[in-house]
Design a protein around this motif. Structure first.
Motif, PDB file in Angstrom:
ATOM      1  N   ASP A  60      46.804  44.921  10.015  1.00  0.00           N
ATOM      2  CA  ASP A  60      46.323  44.536  11.344  1.00  0.00           C
ATOM      3  C   ASP A  60      45.969  45.757  12.183  1.00  0.00           C
ATOM      4  OD1 ASP A  60      46.035  43.380  13.946  1.00  0.00           O
ATOM      5  OD2 ASP A  60      48.170  43.742  14.309  1.00  0.00           O
ATOM      6  N   PHE A  61      44.707  45.793  12.627  1.00  0.00           N
ATOM      7  CA  PHE A  61      44.251  46.793  13.590  1.00  0.00           C
ATOM      8  C   PHE A  61      43.702  46.095  14.841  1.00  0.00           C
ATOM      9  CE2 PHE A  61      43.989  49.106   9.574  1.00  0.00           C
ATOM     10  CZ  PHE A  61      44.581  50.307   9.901  1.00  0.00           C
ATOM     11  N   GLY A  62      44.341  44.997  15.243  1.00  0.00           N
ATOM     12  CA  GLY A  62      43.804  44.151  16.300  1.00  0.00           C
ATOM     13  C   GLY A  62      44.009  44.655  17.710  1.00  0.00           C
ATOM     14  N   SER A  63      44.762  45.719  17.888  1.00  0.00           N
ATOM     15  CA  SER A  63      45.123  46.149  19.239  1.00  0.00           C
ATOM     16  C   SER A  63      43.901  46.484  20.094  1.00  0.00           C
ATOM     17  CB  SER A  63      46.047  47.366  19.165  1.00  0.00           C
ATOM     18  OG  SER A  63      46.481  47.747  20.441  1.00  0.00           O
ATOM     19  N   ARG A  64      42.911  47.140  19.505  1.00  0.00           N
ATOM     20  CA  ARG A  64      41.755  47.585  20.280  1.00  0.00           C
ATOM     21  C   ARG A  64      40.790  46.457  20.608  1.00  0.00           C
ATOM     22  NH1 ARG A  64      39.142  52.021  16.902  1.00  0.00           N
ATOM     23  NH2 ARG A  64      41.327  52.594  16.780  1.00  0.00           N
ATOM     24  N   GLY A  65      40.910  45.327  19.900  1.00  0.00           N
ATOM     25  CA  GLY A  65      39.964  44.242  20.110  1.00  0.00           C
ATOM     26  C   GLY A  65      40.502  43.075  20.908  1.00  0.00           C
ATOM     27  N   ALA A  66      41.753  43.186  21.365  1.00  0.00           N
ATOM     28  CA  ALA A  66      42.364  42.072  22.101  1.00  0.00           C
ATOM     29  C   ALA A  66      42.018  42.151  23.587  1.00  0.00           C
ATOM     30  CB  ALA A  66      43.875  42.082  21.913  1.00  0.00           C
ATOM     31  N   SER A 122      49.564  47.765  15.575  1.00  0.00           N
ATOM     32  CA  SER A 122      49.756  47.307  16.955  1.00  0.00           C
ATOM     33  C   SER A 122      51.227  47.446  17.321  1.00  0.00           C
ATOM     34  CB  SER A 122      49.309  45.848  17.102  1.00  0.00           C
ATOM     35  OG  SER A 122      47.935  45.709  16.792  1.00  0.00           O
ATOM     36  N   MET A 123      51.555  48.522  18.009  1.00  0.00           N
ATOM     37  CA  MET A 123      52.963  48.768  18.327  1.00  0.00           C
ATOM     38  C   MET A 123      53.524  47.759  19.307  1.00  0.00           C
ATOM     39  SD  MET A 123      53.359  52.925  18.230  1.00  0.00           S
ATOM     40  CE  MET A 123      51.907  53.349  19.216  1.00  0.00           C
ATOM     41  N   ALA A 124      52.638  47.101  20.081  1.00  0.00           N
ATOM     42  CA  ALA A 124      53.106  46.063  20.995  1.00  0.00           C
ATOM     43  C   ALA A 124      53.790  44.928  20.245  1.00  0.00           C
ATOM     44  CB  ALA A 124      51.932  45.515  21.813  1.00  0.00           C
ATOM     45  N   ALA A 158      57.518  45.588  10.796  1.00  0.00           N
ATOM     46  CA  ALA A 158      56.239  45.966  10.183  1.00  0.00           C
ATOM     47  C   ALA A 158      56.162  47.477  10.026  1.00  0.00           C
ATOM     48  CB  ALA A 158      55.083  45.479  11.042  1.00  0.00           C
ATOM     49  N   PHE A 159      55.200  47.919   9.223  1.00  0.00           N
ATOM     50  CA  PHE A 159      55.101  49.340   8.902  1.00  0.00           C
ATOM     51  C   PHE A 159      53.639  49.785   8.909  1.00  0.00           C
ATOM     52  CE2 PHE A 159      58.839  47.507   7.030  1.00  0.00           C
ATOM     53  CZ  PHE A 159      59.834  48.387   7.405  1.00  0.00           C
ATOM     54  N   SER A 160      53.449  51.101   9.010  1.00  0.00           N
ATOM     55  CA  SER A 160      52.121  51.682   8.956  1.00  0.00           C
ATOM     56  C   SER A 160      52.227  53.054   8.298  1.00  0.00           C
ATOM     57  CB  SER A 160      51.503  51.788  10.356  1.00  0.00           C
ATOM     58  OG  SER A 160      50.161  52.218  10.278  1.00  0.00           O
ATOM     59  N   ILE A 161      51.097  53.722   8.164  1.00  0.00           N
ATOM     60  CA  ILE A 161      51.057  55.059   7.570  1.00  0.00           C
ATOM     61  C   ILE A 161      50.167  55.958   8.419  1.00  0.00           C
ATOM     62  CG2 ILE A 161      51.457  54.225   5.214  1.00  0.00           C
ATOM     63  CD1 ILE A 161      48.429  54.543   4.698  1.00  0.00           C
ATOM     64  N   PRO A 162      50.302  57.286   8.312  1.00  0.00           N
ATOM     65  CA  PRO A 162      49.377  58.190   8.999  1.00  0.00           C
ATOM     66  C   PRO A 162      47.953  57.945   8.512  1.00  0.00           C
ATOM     67  CG  PRO A 162      51.297  59.383   8.167  1.00  0.00           C
ATOM     68  CD  PRO A 162      51.359  58.017   7.572  1.00  0.00           C
ATOM     69  N   ALA A 163      47.003  58.022   9.418  1.00  0.00           N
ATOM     70  CA  ALA A 163      45.615  57.751   9.049  1.00  0.00           C
ATOM     71  C   ALA A 163      44.673  58.588   9.902  1.00  0.00           C
ATOM     72  CB  ALA A 163      45.288  56.271   9.213  1.00  0.00           C
ATOM     73  N   ALA A 164      43.560  58.976   9.298  1.00  0.00           N
ATOM     74  CA  ALA A 164      42.534  59.741  10.006  1.00  0.00           C
ATOM     75  C   ALA A 164      41.549  58.804  10.693  1.00  0.00           C
ATOM     76  CB  ALA A 164      41.787  60.630   9.020  1.00  0.00           C
ATOM     77  N   GLU A 165      40.873  59.318  11.708  1.00  0.00           N
ATOM     78  CA  GLU A 165      39.710  58.655  12.272  1.00  0.00           C
ATOM     79  C   GLU A 165      38.563  59.662  12.262  1.00  0.00           C
ATOM     80  OE1 GLU A 165      40.780  57.459  16.223  1.00  0.00           O
ATOM     81  OE2 GLU A 165      40.091  59.351  17.100  1.00  0.00           O
ATOM     82  N   HIS A 166      37.385  59.188  12.583  1.00  0.00           N
ATOM     83  CA  HIS A 166      36.227  60.082  12.480  1.00  0.00           C
ATOM     84  C   HIS A 166      36.366  61.320  13.372  1.00  0.00           C
ATOM     85  CE1 HIS A 166      34.144  56.414  10.810  1.00  0.00           C
ATOM     86  NE2 HIS A 166      33.800  57.346   9.945  1.00  0.00           N
ATOM     87  N   SER A 167      36.996  61.176  14.532  1.00  0.00           N
ATOM     88  CA  SER A 167      37.092  62.332  15.432  1.00  0.00           C
ATOM     89  C   SER A 167      37.942  63.443  14.820  1.00  0.00           C
ATOM     90  CB  SER A 167      37.684  61.908  16.781  1.00  0.00           C
ATOM     91  OG  SER A 167      39.064  61.628  16.672  1.00  0.00           O
ATOM     92  N   THR A 168      39.005  63.074  14.093  1.00  0.00           N
ATOM     93  CA  THR A 168      39.859  64.109  13.520  1.00  0.00           C
ATOM     94  C   THR A 168      39.221  64.768  12.305  1.00  0.00           C
ATOM     95  OG1 THR A 168      41.070  62.537  12.094  1.00  0.00           O
ATOM     96  CG2 THR A 168      41.932  62.915  14.309  1.00  0.00           C
TER      97      THR A 168
END
Length: 352
Positions: A177-183, A205-207, A224-234
């Motif tokens: 789930d990467f829904g935080s930015r689209g809510a 979504s840490m919320a 729930a769990f997640s991992i370190p991840a890159a984005e285009h800016s980094t």
């Protein structure tokens, strides 16, 4: 200008419902309002009721709430049941005399079935179930919709794993789930992402983590769990000529035994990244780091891009054949597709 508390439960309804208390016939005592999905593409996974009860119904109505609501509602052009609300405060301490009955949260029921009903427990407040209906509908249908779609996707993924994998042990981590930015709001993030976690165990979504503890008493358990991840800016911050260094930095920072990390790899040329960087200059580092590199394509037609990415990785890193006769990449390299995912596209992507 009228200012009031958004948490004033009296104002948490449709405007027209404020006039219903004088519309019911004389002698009315009890009223039941129920909730169902009349139609839909998926079975209903019921979720969200407990969150609503704890967040909104555990705080009593006050005389200040009544004063504020009267000012707003009358200026809005409607009638206001001040005597009824004051009686509720005086008789029940501001708590709503309601009984809410529902299927257990997480239950899966076909459409056209009642999942929840509310009825007043005090005949003086026959008008209350319908009044609370708006807030109750909103509280249930968003998280239930997310949970239902998520469950539908889970079944698609499960069938694919049963067909092609040695086992289904990894199922709960197969849709992240990467829904935080689209809510639409922080509360929507909390409810929607928490609903996804009824089916899966991965979220960014840490919320949702806070919501699980606040509304569902998860205590010290991490839901729930997640991992370190890159984005285009980094990645692009290193420049095109520095892409190899950017990738190497990810291995240095996050590689290690039992660890996993994700790197978006299409900033400039995905195929160059796979063939000449991950599968070329950094190949030995990837193989020997002890963890798992998750390569993320993020553009193009998903069905085509995922297939070609897998084929190119197979050439560079090799494969084994599992018990179902399918090729499997080494444990240290995987792919995550994060763009163009929907219930409709999911099957096509999996079946490439």
């Amino acid at each position: 200008m009228y200012t009031s508390n958004l948490n004033n439960l009296i104002l948490n309804s449709d405007s027209y419902k404020t006039s219903h208390w004088v519309q019911y016939p004389s002698g009315s005592e009890y009223l039941s309002s129920y909730i169902e999905a009349r139609k839909g593409d998926y079975d209903v996974m019921f979720f969200g009721l407990q969150a609503f009860i704890k967040e909104y119904l555990s705080t009593p109505i006050t005389h200040q709430d009544i004063d504020e609501a009267e000012m707003v509602i009358q200026a809005h052009g409607l009638t206001f049941n001040r005597a009824g609300w004051e009686r509720l405060v005086d008789k029940h301490g501001g708590y709503l005399p309601l009984r809410i009955e529902a299927v257990p949260e997480g239950s899966i029921v076909p459409v056209s079935n009642v999942v929840c009903q509310v009825i007043n427990t005090d005949p003086e407040f026959y008008w209350l179930p319908s009044y609370i209906e708006t807030a109750l509908l909103r509280a249930i249908w968003y998280p239930s919709t997310v949970a239902s779609v998520s469950h539908y996707c889970k079944n698609i993924i499960r069938k694919a794993l049963e067909k092609s994998a040695d086992n289904t042990d990894s199922l709960t981590f197969r849709l992240h789930d990467f829904g935080s930015r689209g809510a639409s709001s922080q509360e929507s993030v909390a409810l929607g992402s928490l609903a996804h976690l009824v089916n899966f165990a991965g979220t960014d979504s840490m919320a949702a983590l806070i919501a699980a503890s606040r509304w569902y008493q998860m205590g010290q358990d991490m839901p729930a769990f997640s991992i370190p991840a890159a984005e285009h800016s980094t990645m692009t911050a290193w420049g095109r000529d520095g892409e190899t260094a950017a990738f190497a930095n990810m291995i240095e920072q996050f590689g290690g035994e039992g660890k996993a990390f994700s790197v978006v790899s299409d900033s400039y040329d995905l195929w160059n990244a796979i063939d000449n960087i991950w599968g070329g200059s950094l190949k030995d580092d990837v193989k020997n780091m002890g963890g798992t590199l998750v390569i993320r394509p993020d553009s193009g037609e998903p069905t085509k891009v995922v297939r070609e990415a897998l084929e190119r990785l197979a050439v560079k890193f090799g494969t084994t054949i599992n018990s179902k006769g399918y090729k499997v990449l080494p444990d240290y390299v995987r792919i995550i597709q994060g763009d163009g995912i929907s219930p409709q596209s999911l099957t096509k992507i999996i079946n490439v």
